[in-house]
Design an enzyme around this catalytic site. Structure first.
Site, PDB file in Angstrom:
ATOM      1  N   LYS A 169       1.141   4.026  -3.021  1.00 35.58           N
ATOM      2  CA  LYS A 169       0.746   5.428  -2.838  1.00 35.58           C
ATOM      3  C   LYS A 169       1.931   6.368  -3.071  1.00 35.58           C
ATOM      4  O   LYS A 169       1.751   7.482  -3.580  1.00 35.58           O
ATOM      5  CB  LYS A 169       0.141   5.628  -1.442  1.00 35.58           C
ATOM      6  N   TYR A 202       0.840  -1.204   0.000  1.00 36.84           N
ATOM      7  CA  TYR A 202       0.000   0.000   0.000  1.00 36.84           C
ATOM      8  C   TYR A 202       0.875   1.255   0.000  1.00 36.84           C
ATOM      9  O   TYR A 202       0.676   2.164  -0.813  1.00 36.84           O
ATOM     10  CB  TYR A 202      -0.922  -0.016   1.224  1.00 36.84           C
TER      11      TYR A 202
END
Ligand code: NAD
Length: 254
Positions: free
Chosen positions: A161, A157
């Site tokens: 990002k 994640y």
């Protein structure tokens, strides 16, 4: 206020059936944009379309799994067909599989990165072709504070990002000269179906609050103003930036 007016603009918001995407779709519609709301099923989109239409706005549902080949072209083509144009893209759809680095497997890594980074890139590419051609566009990527600093959200994640933030800069470098501004928003913790279970854990919530100078969890409404701003003419000389909407968390050193 005309600087923030989106009347006449056509927008795509992905992952618009719930959580942050739903709030952003409603917010852009309130500011005057006609919004193509994207999620995997029509049922996911019923509520947001009804809500926008009930308050006099324009919304059209588009179903697509953004990790599938051809989805980006389909979403852009259907938007052009139903709304008659495309000026704003909000890449919001995202997911997480919270796992320690030692435990994450290849399939899990791919699922997270395929949606959060690859999906956002190829939709930007398809929309960017239209926007660069017409010499006008606004792309707003919903990144995360997890792409700015290291959080316990998991490595896939965080990396996805951070990738979105760097993608934002590179697209800005290539497309700003065509009037296409690309920016990102990096939220901290907001209560949505993605984070509900975590924030229901009182010990975790207290830990988050201790690290949040504003002293509260974000409300999805807190993201609407920044998104309208970046999608509007008020932000016409801002490109490649990431605005943290985080109650001060990312600048808090202790
Ligand atoms: N909630 C937070 O605290 C928080 C913090 C930082 C960043 N974000 C980011 O904000 C964005 C929205 O998060 P949220 O909290 O509203 O999450 P959510 O899980 O409530 O909503 C995600 C949306 O993405 C859609 N989606 C998932 N997979 C998809 C796919 N393959 N194709 C199309 N649509 C798909 C879902 O249907 C849903 O509408 C995400 O990118 C997330 O990473 C959220």
């Amino acid at each position: 206020m005309t600087r923030f007016d989106l009347t006449g603009k056509k927008a795509i918001v992905t992952g618009a059936g719930r959580g942050i995407g739903k709030a952003l779709a409603i917010g852009l519609a309130e500011a005057g944009a006609a919004v193509a709301v994207v999620a995997r099923t029509e049922a996911d989109l019923q509520e947001v379309v009804q809500e926008i239409q009930a308050s006099g706005g324009a919304a059209t549902p588009i179903t697509a799994d953004l990790t599938e080949a051809g989805a980006a072209e389909k979403v852009v083509a259907e938007t052009l067909e139903t709304l008659g144009g495309l000026h704003i893209l909000v890449n919001n759809a995202g997911m997480n599989i919270r796992k320690k680095a030692h435990e994450v497997n290849e399939e899990e890594w791919d699922r997270v990165v395929d949606l959060n980074l690859k999906g956002a890139f190829f939709l930007s590419q398809a929309a960017g072709k239209v926007m660069c051609e017409q010499r006008y566009g606004r792309i707003v990527n919903i990144a995360s504070v997890a792409g700015l600093v290291a959080l316990r959200t998991g490595v896939a994640y965080g990396a996805s990002k951070a990738g979105v933030i760097q993608m934002t800069r590179v697209l800005a470098l290539e497309w700003s000269k065509f009037g296409v501004n690309v920016n990102a928003i990096a939220p901290w913790y907001f209560r949505t179906p993605l984070t509900e279970a975590l924030l229901d854990d009182e010990a975790f919530l207290q830990e988050v609050l201790q690290r949040t100078p504003s002293g509260r969890i974000g409300d999805v409404e807190d993201l609407v103003g920044p998104a309208i701003f970046l999608a509007s003419d008020a932000a016409s000389y801002i490109s490649g930036q990431t605005i943290a909407v985080d109650g001060g968390m990312s600048v808090y050193g202790f």
